[in-house]
Scaffold this active site. Structure first.
Site, short mmCIF file in Angstrom:
data_model
loop_
_atom_site.label_atom_id
_atom_site.label_comp_id
_atom_site.label_asym_id
_atom_site.label_seq_id
_atom_site.Cartn_x
_atom_site.Cartn_y
_atom_site.Cartn_z
N HIS A 44 3.62 4.89 -8.92
CA HIS A 44 3.07 3.86 -8.03
C HIS A 44 2.14 4.46 -6.99
CE1 HIS A 44 3.07 -0.17 -6.35
NE2 HIS A 44 3.19 0.36 -5.16
N TYR A 47 -0.11 7.90 -9.44
CA TYR A 47 -0.87 7.58 -10.66
C TYR A 47 -0.85 8.75 -11.65
CZ TYR A 47 -2.66 3.56 -8.06
OH TYR A 47 -2.75 2.39 -7.37
N HIS A 91 3.07 -6.99 -7.37
CA HIS A 91 4.43 -6.98 -6.82
C HIS A 91 5.36 -7.54 -7.89
CE1 HIS A 91 6.19 -6.53 -2.55
NE2 HIS A 91 5.55 -5.43 -2.89
N ASN A 92 5.33 -6.89 -9.05
CA ASN A 92 6.01 -7.43 -10.23
C ASN A 92 7.53 -7.30 -10.16
OD1 ASN A 92 3.41 -7.86 -11.15
ND2 ASN A 92 3.38 -6.02 -12.43
N ARG A 112 -2.95 -6.60 4.29
CA ARG A 112 -3.05 -5.44 5.19
C ARG A 112 -4.05 -4.42 4.67
NH1 ARG A 112 2.46 -6.22 5.29
NH2 ARG A 112 2.89 -4.42 3.97
N GLN A 236 11.62 -6.00 0.06
CA GLN A 236 11.39 -6.18 1.48
C GLN A 236 11.47 -7.66 1.87
OE1 GLN A 236 9.09 -5.19 -0.76
NE2 GLN A 236 8.22 -3.21 -0.23
N ASP A 264 -2.17 0.90 6.69
CA ASP A 264 -0.99 0.05 6.63
C ASP A 264 0.18 0.81 6.03
OD1 ASP A 264 -2.06 -0.22 3.85
OD2 ASP A 264 -0.34 -1.59 3.68
N SER A 309 9.82 -1.39 5.23
CA SER A 309 9.81 -2.58 6.07
C SER A 309 8.39 -3.07 6.27
CB SER A 309 10.44 -2.27 7.43
OG SER A 309 11.81 -1.97 7.29
N GLN A 310 8.22 -4.38 6.25
CA GLN A 310 6.89 -4.98 6.25
C GLN A 310 6.29 -5.09 7.65
OE1 GLN A 310 5.27 -6.38 3.00
NE2 GLN A 310 6.48 -4.53 2.84
N ASP A 493 -9.08 -4.30 -10.18
CA ASP A 493 -8.22 -4.60 -11.33
C ASP A 493 -6.76 -4.32 -11.03
OD1 ASP A 493 -7.64 -1.79 -11.76
OD2 ASP A 493 -9.60 -1.62 -12.71
#
Length: 762
Positions: A44, A47, A91-92, A112, A236, A264, A309-310, A493
């Protein structure tokens, strides 16, 4: 080895990678270091399986200011001192576990990425995939995801202007939730995600830190999952009202000279935000986790560094300006804390008070090993591709009405109003073309121009032919923009695939990217940003390979945009491109067709176009064959169409995609509330191929009778087949051969509309 395989699995590292870390450090890593490596070396964040392939995608162009990997999002110059900032992410897995919060925080994260660069977010789009809605769990996921997207975006006051929704069994346990955000900024006010200058301060802004999201990057997004209960704590929880304050505060901060950069906190939280921004700046850093504000007791340094945390931002403040920055943030009622500083070393040092809990070279942390795996074409693919359409019965003339109605009511084709009516798409008063057309169009205030946006991708095509599926994803996105009157400028993409460590999945990934690259080069559209989402499979079952293309285009004159809806009675409808030979009878020259070149007497397809079609699966239960495209013709069709729309005489334009030609005509009728009469179709060959096949490129347009000569002249110059289909008018959808006793298709417009509007039932 000093750690167990269980611990390595938890942080998504393998034994070889652990040994490499030990070798480079010259010692065993601490617990905090191991967690940081696991996150930053995960697929993630790092890569490691996809980056070598992503280099195949062209990323340079005359309008490109920021390319993939350079900043949080890509940047395109649109003139007048303005730039477009654009990014798409997934966000699968979080959405599979907690659909509402997973989708909501996906919106928050992608927004963000945009405003951290000093750009005001002005548009959201989403590309969604679910299992069939006949299953209750899929309906739960669908309602949760759509609700989460709508609630978060609506609270932010950012319009959700378009997207797509597709349903197939393979997404049942693994829905795809891909979100795109686009912002506008002044070219000279862009903010970098770079931490540089020894002594400059690292300030954490926004929400307090909790335990939510720990191992989100390494444990959730970088491996398959079998039990959603084990991963539920990694999802989250979002607060859109706090994010709205962050947007306004950060945009105001971007107008000052008090900061070096902003970043962010998304995947991997503080670890990723600090390390990636420090790596861009070329220095080192030192932070104290005790200075990080927390909303939960007894959090360890490991938890603080990996929390996702968001609604948190990292601001790199110029030394001596911290009071001014704090004062601005106080005005917006945002908490801010100095947690560390930039150093002139090459080390990342994490302390807990005076105790050092992590100390490692920055470059080592952000330099995962890259893998070139074996790509092997699966044995079952050749059998699917060799499908012969003659092995299934053609649709009979008396079945054309009912077949068209079935297609219009298919959830993959039916109106998605059930989805987008939950989104505010008019806030900000920029939206000119609303959701439901081929592409959204927004005005750029203060100028005469606009932008057009779309997301496209067909996983079924990619499943049957990954290379052509990649080509078609790019081509269809560009075609949809051109149908709106926009010149395609750039791509972001989101590449959604299964486990790349399996040879067949890696083959799909490699071939899809090669196909995308081929189309991008041919059409001269660069990729400026993106996201890779791998390991989308549950209990060994992978999703369709699903590359989603988000594309932006420029509308030179906002008054010269185009929509899919037929407009006026008496307008003539034409087909551009396609493998069709759809022509008038010899010696017959109707009044409407004057100005067209002489033609012969047949209506047929040179290719069946049934491979991978919605018709083939819906009617015959088959996912077989191969999609088709003539890429050179695609380019010429788009050039022709853009020129004609800019000249102002094209009244409607609509891409023929899922469902084929008959569905495209029906959709233009329904959305325009006017009928169509095509009374001289002499069909040679298969009816299903002509009406419901999906050959590419195919676009229908409508023009007034006085504009035929103009259209014909441009078509000749671009060497594009131009076929007259019929006339706009009445309240029926009629397709017939005047020499046959009964029409192929003859439906009241209201009946077709009811099927289309009511097909998506939840």
């Amino acid at each position: 080895m000093a750690v167990s395989k269980e611990i390595l699995d938890k942080v998504a590292l393998n034994e070889r990678e652990y040994e490499l870390i030990v070798q480079q450090l010259g010692r065993e890593p601490t617990e905090v270091e191991l967690g940081m490596f696991g996150s930053l070396w995960s697929e993630h964040c790092g890569y490691k399986h996809s980056k070598p392939l992503l280099k195949l995608l062209p990323s340079k162009g005359k309008h490109v200011l920021v390319s993939p990997g350079e900043e949080n999002a890509g940047v395109i110059d649109i003139g007048d001192g303005q730039v477009v900032v654009m990014k798409m992410e997934s966000h699968n897995h979080p959405s599979a576990i907690e659909p509402y919060q997973g989708a909501a925080t996906g919106v928050g994260g992608i927004v963000r990425d945009i405003f951290t660069m000093g750009a005001r977010p002005i548009a959201l789009l989403n590309s969604l995939r679910f299992g069939t809605l006949t299953e209750s769990h899929n309906r739960y996921l669908f309602n949760g995801v759509v609700g989460g997207i709508g609630a978060y975006g609506n609270c932010l006051g950012i319009p959700d202007v378009g997207g797509e929704v597709f349903f197939a069994d393979c997404y049942s346990a693994n829905p795809l939730v891909n979100g795109l955000c686009l912002g506008i900024a002044e070219k000279d006010k862009l903010v970098s995600a770079k931490a540089s200058g020894a002594g400059n301060l690292l300030m954490l802004v926004g929400a307090d830190t909790g335990r939510d999201g720990i191992h989100g990057a390494s444990g959730l997004a970088s491996r398959t999952f079998e039990d959603e209960q084990e991963l539920r704590p990694t999802v989250q929880v979002g607060n859109p009202f706090l994010e709205k304050l962050l947007i306004e505060a950060c945009l105001e901060l971007a107008q000052t000279d008090w900061i070096v950069g902003m970043q962010d906190l998304g995947a991997a939280g503080l670890t990723s935000a600090v390390m990636e921004s420090i790596a861009r700046g070329g220095g080192g850093m030192e932070i104290d986790v005790n200075k990080v504000p927390r909303r939960e007791e007894n959090m360890t340094p490991y938890e603080v560094m990996l929390s996702e945390s968001q609604e948190r931002m990292l601001v790199i403040v110029k030394k001596g300006y911290e009071d001014k920055v704090e004062g601005l943030l106080d005005k917006w009622e945002l908490r801010s804390d100095i947690i560390g500083q930039v150093t002139d070393s090459d080390l990342a040092i994490v302390k807990e008070g005076e105790k050092i809990v992590a100390q490692t070279p920055v470059n080592l942390l952000v330099s995962p090993p890259f893998y070139r795996l074996r790509a092997k074409k699966p044995s079952w693919l050749s059998e699917l591709q060799s499908f012969d359409a003659s092995t299934v019965p053609d649709v009979k003339p008396r079945q054309c009405n009912s077949t068209l109605l079935r297609l219009l009511a298919s959830p993959n084709i039916a109106s998605k109003e059930r989805v987008y009516r939950q989104y505010d798409h008019q806030v900000m008063n920029n939206t000119v073309v609303f959701p439901g057309s081929d592409a959204a169009v927004l005005r750029i205030k203060g100028t005469k121009k606009g932008i057009s946006l779309t997301t496209d991708g067909n996983g079924r095509y990619c499943y049957l032919d990954p290379f052509l599926g990649g080509v078609l994803a790019v081509a269809e996105a560009a075609r949809n923009l051109v149908c709106s009157g926009a010149e395609p400028l750039a791509i972001t993409d989101c590449l959604n695939f299964g486990n790349p460590e399996k040879n067949d999945v890696y083959y799909q990934l490699k071939e899809c990217i090669k196909g995308m690259a081929r189309a991008c080069r041919e059409m001269q559209i660069p990729v400026i940003s993106g996201n890779v989402s791998l390991y989308n499979e549950t209990k060994g079952e992978a999703i369709y390979p699903t590359p989603v293309i988000g594309m932006v285009g420029i509308v030179n004159d906002i008054h010269r945009y185009c929509t899919m809806s037929f407009k006026d009675e008496g307008d003539l409808v034409f087909l551009l491109g396609g493998p069709f030979s759809l022509k008038r009878r010899s010696g017959v020259r109707s009044q409407e067709s004057k100005g067209l070149e002489a033609s012969d007497s047949r209506l047929e397809t040179n290719e069946d176009g049934l491979g991978g079609s919605e018709y083939l699966e819906l009617v015959h239960g088959l996912v077989k064959g191969r999609p088709t495209i003539d890429l050179d013709l695609e380019r010429r069709v788009q050039k022709l169409l853009l020129e004609a729309i800019r000249q102002g005489f094209v009244k409607a334009a609509h891409d023929c995609s899922e469902g084929g030609l008959a569905v495209a005509i029906a959709e233009s009728c329904i959305t325009g509330n006017v009928g169509f009469r095509g009374e001289d179709w002499r069909i040679v060959g298969r009816l299903d191929s002509v009406f419901f096949g999906e050959p590419h490129p195919s676009v229908i347009v409508s023009v007034s009778p006085k504009s035929i000569a103009k259209l014909n002249r441009i078509a000749r110059r671009w060497r594009v087949p131009l076929t007259w289909l019929g006339k706009v008018g009445g309240k029926r959808l009629l397709i017939a051969d005047s020499h046959q006793p009964k029409a192929y298709i003859d439906l009241p417009l209201g009946r077709a509309e009811r099927a289309w509007r009511n097909g998506l039932k939840v």
